[in-house]
Write a protein that holds these residues in place. Sequence first.
Motif, PDB file in Angstrom:
ATOM      1  N   LEU A   1       0.860  -1.176   0.000  1.00  0.00           N
ATOM      2  CA  LEU A   1       0.000   0.000   0.000  1.00  0.00           C
ATOM      3  C   LEU A   1       0.898   1.228   0.000  1.00  0.00           C
ATOM      4  CD1 LEU A   1      -2.934   1.038   0.177  1.00  0.00           C
ATOM      5  CD2 LEU A   1      -2.685   1.031   2.675  1.00  0.00           C
ATOM      6  N   ILE A   2       0.907   1.958  -1.110  1.00  0.00           N
ATOM      7  CA  ILE A   2       1.773   3.124  -1.274  1.00  0.00           C
ATOM      8  C   ILE A   2       0.974   4.364  -0.890  1.00  0.00           C
ATOM      9  CG2 ILE A   2       3.244   4.409  -2.872  1.00  0.00           C
ATOM     10  CD1 ILE A   2       3.451   1.880  -4.553  1.00  0.00           C
ATOM     11  N   THR A   3       1.337   4.986   0.221  1.00  0.00           N
ATOM     12  CA  THR A   3       0.551   6.076   0.779  1.00  0.00           C
ATOM     13  C   THR A   3       1.361   7.379   0.822  1.00  0.00           C
ATOM     14  OG1 THR A   3       1.210   5.610   3.070  1.00  0.00           O
ATOM     15  CG2 THR A   3      -0.699   4.439   2.201  1.00  0.00           C
ATOM     16  N   GLY A   4       0.657   8.461   1.127  1.00  0.00           N
ATOM     17  CA  GLY A   4       1.285   9.771   1.213  1.00  0.00           C
ATOM     18  C   GLY A   4       0.392  10.815   0.575  1.00  0.00           C
TER      19      GLY A   4
ATOM     20  N   PRO B   1      -3.821 -14.531  -2.894  1.00  0.00           N
ATOM     21  CA  PRO B   1      -3.017 -13.960  -3.983  1.00  0.00           C
ATOM     22  C   PRO B   1      -2.434 -15.040  -4.889  1.00  0.00           C
ATOM     23  CG  PRO B   1      -1.787 -13.938  -1.926  1.00  0.00           C
ATOM     24  CD  PRO B   1      -3.186 -14.347  -1.574  1.00  0.00           C
ATOM     25  N   PRO B   2      -2.470 -14.803  -6.200  1.00  0.00           N
ATOM     26  CA  PRO B   2      -1.863 -15.750  -7.135  1.00  0.00           C
ATOM     27  C   PRO B   2      -0.352 -15.821  -6.919  1.00  0.00           C
ATOM     28  CG  PRO B   2      -3.327 -14.204  -8.245  1.00  0.00           C
ATOM     29  CD  PRO B   2      -3.113 -13.680  -6.870  1.00  0.00           C
ATOM     30  N   ALA B   3       0.222 -16.927  -7.312  1.00  0.00           N
ATOM     31  CA  ALA B   3       1.664 -17.100  -7.166  1.00  0.00           C
ATOM     32  C   ALA B   3       2.410 -16.125  -8.072  1.00  0.00           C
ATOM     33  CB  ALA B   3       2.050 -18.532  -7.501  1.00  0.00           C
ATOM     34  N   ASP B   4       3.551 -15.660  -7.611  1.00  0.00           N
ATOM     35  CA  ASP B   4       4.439 -14.778  -8.383  1.00  0.00           C
ATOM     36  C   ASP B   4       3.733 -13.515  -8.868  1.00  0.00           C
ATOM     37  OD1 ASP B   4       6.725 -16.377  -8.167  1.00  0.00           O
ATOM     38  OD2 ASP B   4       6.018 -17.681  -9.778  1.00  0.00           O
ATOM     39  N   CYS B   5       2.832 -12.990  -8.046  1.00  0.00           N
ATOM     40  CA  CYS B   5       2.139 -11.756  -8.413  1.00  0.00           C
ATOM     41  C   CYS B   5       2.233 -10.766  -7.255  1.00  0.00           C
ATOM     42  CB  CYS B   5       0.670 -12.027  -8.746  1.00  0.00           C
ATOM     43  SG  CYS B   5      -0.204 -10.550  -9.324  1.00  0.00           S
ATOM     44  N   ILE B   6       2.578  -9.540  -7.580  1.00  0.00           N
ATOM     45  CA  ILE B   6       2.683  -8.475  -6.585  1.00  0.00           C
ATOM     46  C   ILE B   6       1.636  -7.412  -6.909  1.00  0.00           C
ATOM     47  CG2 ILE B   6       4.181  -6.747  -5.532  1.00  0.00           C
ATOM     48  CD1 ILE B   6       5.118  -9.588  -5.061  1.00  0.00           C
ATOM     49  N   LEU B   7       0.879  -7.003  -5.893  1.00  0.00           N
ATOM     50  CA  LEU B   7      -0.110  -5.949  -6.066  1.00  0.00           C
ATOM     51  C   LEU B   7       0.403  -4.659  -5.426  1.00  0.00           C
ATOM     52  CD1 LEU B   7      -1.892  -8.808  -5.583  1.00  0.00           C
ATOM     53  CD2 LEU B   7      -3.726  -7.192  -6.098  1.00  0.00           C
ATOM     54  N   LEU B   8       0.323  -3.568  -6.174  1.00  0.00           N
ATOM     55  CA  LEU B   8       0.761  -2.258  -5.713  1.00  0.00           C
ATOM     56  C   LEU B   8      -0.450  -1.335  -5.683  1.00  0.00           C
ATOM     57  CD1 LEU B   8       3.942  -1.979  -7.979  1.00  0.00           C
ATOM     58  CD2 LEU B   8       3.855  -2.794  -5.606  1.00  0.00           C
ATOM     59  N   LEU B   9      -0.889  -0.953  -4.491  1.00  0.00           N
ATOM     60  CA  LEU B   9      -2.072  -0.118  -4.340  1.00  0.00           C
ATOM     61  C   LEU B   9      -1.656   1.310  -3.992  1.00  0.00           C
ATOM     62  CD1 LEU B   9      -3.006  -3.130  -3.732  1.00  0.00           C
ATOM     63  CD2 LEU B   9      -4.855  -2.116  -2.402  1.00  0.00           C
ATOM     64  N   VAL B  10      -1.965   2.247  -4.860  1.00  0.00           N
ATOM     65  CA  VAL B  10      -1.696   3.660  -4.602  1.00  0.00           C
ATOM     66  C   VAL B  10      -2.892   4.244  -3.859  1.00  0.00           C
ATOM     67  CG1 VAL B  10      -1.291   5.915  -5.656  1.00  0.00           C
ATOM     68  CG2 VAL B  10      -0.264   3.866  -6.672  1.00  0.00           C
ATOM     69  N   SER B  11      -2.621   4.910  -2.733  1.00  0.00           N
ATOM     70  CA  SER B  11      -3.724   5.443  -1.938  1.00  0.00           C
ATOM     71  C   SER B  11      -3.377   6.827  -1.402  1.00  0.00           C
ATOM     72  CB  SER B  11      -4.041   4.505  -0.766  1.00  0.00           C
ATOM     73  OG  SER B  11      -5.036   5.066   0.067  1.00  0.00           O
ATOM     74  N   HIS B  12      -4.245   7.799  -1.717  1.00  0.00           N
ATOM     75  CA  HIS B  12      -4.080   9.154  -1.186  1.00  0.00           C
ATOM     76  C   HIS B  12      -4.681   9.263   0.211  1.00  0.00           C
ATOM     77  CE1 HIS B  12      -3.173   9.816  -5.343  1.00  0.00           C
ATOM     78  NE2 HIS B  12      -4.421   9.709  -5.733  1.00  0.00           N
ATOM     79  N   GLN B  13      -5.733   8.491   0.459  1.00  0.00           N
ATOM     80  CA  GLN B  13      -6.424   8.518   1.751  1.00  0.00           C
ATOM     81  C   GLN B  13      -6.693   7.085   2.198  1.00  0.00           C
ATOM     82  OE1 GLN B  13      -9.664  11.256   0.229  1.00  0.00           O
ATOM     83  NE2 GLN B  13      -9.245  12.322   2.153  1.00  0.00           N
ATOM     84  N   PRO B  14      -5.697   6.418   2.766  1.00  0.00           N
ATOM     85  CA  PRO B  14      -5.863   5.014   3.159  1.00  0.00           C
ATOM     86  C   PRO B  14      -6.973   4.791   4.173  1.00  0.00           C
ATOM     87  CG  PRO B  14      -3.800   5.945   4.015  1.00  0.00           C
ATOM     88  CD  PRO B  14      -4.336   6.915   3.024  1.00  0.00           C
ATOM     89  N   SER B  15      -7.354   5.836   4.914  1.00  0.00           N
ATOM     90  CA  SER B  15      -8.436   5.688   5.890  1.00  0.00           C
ATOM     91  C   SER B  15      -9.768   5.371   5.213  1.00  0.00           C
ATOM     92  CB  SER B  15      -8.576   6.957   6.730  1.00  0.00           C
ATOM     93  OG  SER B  15      -8.875   8.078   5.911  1.00  0.00           O
ATOM     94  N   ARG B  16      -9.861   5.653   3.914  1.00  0.00           N
ATOM     95  CA  ARG B  16     -11.100   5.385   3.181  1.00  0.00           C
ATOM     96  C   ARG B  16     -11.193   3.933   2.710  1.00  0.00           C
ATOM     97  NH1 ARG B  16     -11.987   9.815  -1.415  1.00  0.00           N
ATOM     98  NH2 ARG B  16     -13.810   8.467  -1.677  1.00  0.00           N
ATOM     99  N   LEU B  17     -10.094   3.202   2.812  1.00  0.00           N
ATOM    100  CA  LEU B  17     -10.082   1.813   2.366  1.00  0.00           C
ATOM    101  C   LEU B  17     -10.656   0.892   3.440  1.00  0.00           C
ATOM    102  CD1 LEU B  17      -6.500   1.630   0.786  1.00  0.00           C
ATOM    103  CD2 LEU B  17      -8.677   1.939  -0.402  1.00  0.00           C
ATOM    104  N   LEU B  18     -11.107  -0.277   3.011  1.00  0.00           N
ATOM    105  CA  LEU B  18     -11.572  -1.274   3.973  1.00  0.00           C
ATOM    106  C   LEU B  18     -10.412  -1.650   4.897  1.00  0.00           C
ATOM    107  CD1 LEU B  18     -13.560  -3.708   1.621  1.00  0.00           C
ATOM    108  CD2 LEU B  18     -14.520  -2.027   3.205  1.00  0.00           C
ATOM    109  N   PRO B  19     -10.656  -1.710   6.210  1.00  0.00           N
ATOM    110  CA  PRO B  19      -9.588  -2.115   7.131  1.00  0.00           C
ATOM    111  C   PRO B  19      -8.968  -3.453   6.757  1.00  0.00           C
ATOM    112  CG  PRO B  19     -11.469  -1.259   8.343  1.00  0.00           C
ATOM    113  CD  PRO B  19     -11.907  -1.385   6.907  1.00  0.00           C
ATOM    114  N   THR B  20      -9.783  -4.346   6.208  1.00  0.00           N
ATOM    115  CA  THR B  20      -9.276  -5.658   5.814  1.00  0.00           C
ATOM    116  C   THR B  20      -8.321  -5.565   4.629  1.00  0.00           C
ATOM    117  OG1 THR B  20     -11.409  -5.881   4.662  1.00  0.00           O
ATOM    118  CG2 THR B  20     -11.141  -7.092   6.726  1.00  0.00           C
ATOM    119  N   ILE B  21      -8.522  -4.575   3.769  1.00  0.00           N
ATOM    120  CA  ILE B  21      -7.580  -4.365   2.670  1.00  0.00           C
ATOM    121  C   ILE B  21      -6.262  -3.825   3.220  1.00  0.00           C
ATOM    122  CG2 ILE B  21      -7.061  -2.871   0.687  1.00  0.00           C
ATOM    123  CD1 ILE B  21      -9.866  -3.226  -0.284  1.00  0.00           C
TER     124      ILE B  21
END
Length: 373
Positions: free
Chosen positions: A49-52, A173-193
Amino acid sequence: MSDIDDIPQPDQIDGAPHPRETLQLIGQSPAESAFLDAFNGDRLHHAWLITGPKGVGKATLAWRLAKFLIATPKDDAGMFATPAPETLDISEDHPVTSRIAALSEPGLFLLRRGWDEKTKKLKSVITVDEVRKLKGFFSMSNPDGGKRVVIVDAADEMNVSAANALLKVLEEPPADCILLLVSHQPSRLLPTIRSRCRELRCQQLNADDMAAALNAAGADADQHAVALSELSGGSVGEALRLLNLDGLTLYKELMSVIDTFPRLDRARAIALGEKAAARNVDGRLDLMLRLFDVALSRLSRAGLGMVENQAASGELLTLARLSPNEDAARRWATLSASSSARARHGQAVNLDPSSLILDMVLTMNEVAGKTAA
């Protein structure tokens, strides 16, 4: 519309190259080092989770990570194992770089707001239909045998159904896969995410980094780097908007009005409102309202001794006069907390822009009078 160059891209700042075309990221060495350490230490999490703050380089970091992951082969730990990489840099002439620039890299999936052919506009949210396209992507293996990467930009823009669908991917998650989530406001995301991602925090840029980043984006702003850093909150994206809409001049004019408090120069305030309401300049009013927020924030911080650099000529003297102590700082902070909502309400009910600006000036002048008293 089928050509990517013809469709507005929600993850690109006006006046700047797209993050996937940016080869150098400035001011985010700690985040890059944290990821590189995890990679070299074989502790690579499956989701990041890429935040800032908005505009500090989160998307650029995501694309740099994607290029690095796809272009860097697996280390078989054999006799001829490659040395551990020391940077995330991938050369400009690398095939992965050119394929990513053209959005033709088979090992990459970009999840973002889609294009609505009926309205000929970008959709307002990332829908579940966009997330479901991941199923086809995951069914294919990377032809080069490397890692596959998913960039979600921005994760905050997913609707509830899309967020729940992505959560299922994060849970299994599938094998050999990386997920990069860009988030300006992580507080708006599901806590489970959030709980299933490792965070990479991008920081605000200082004046030197701001100048370097703007120059890299093709904007010559060395002489205004300090002011842009102060007004933008260290965000390159916001600094570019300030440059594109002559925001430095607008802020200077706003401060010249504030400098007349508590004996308001009404004619000057009316002229400011008329300029902000100019119909032939898109985004001018929104920027003006943003600058009011900045001015109020700086007034409240000045009373606590937290403003060191000025963003306009004579600003520090004005701030010191109108916010000389903690009591004044509290008054300005209280107004700051309510002013933004008041302005947005005025926009929502279609209040005349010049009247909206004048109302905000009068309210500030009233607080200045109490502070002076």
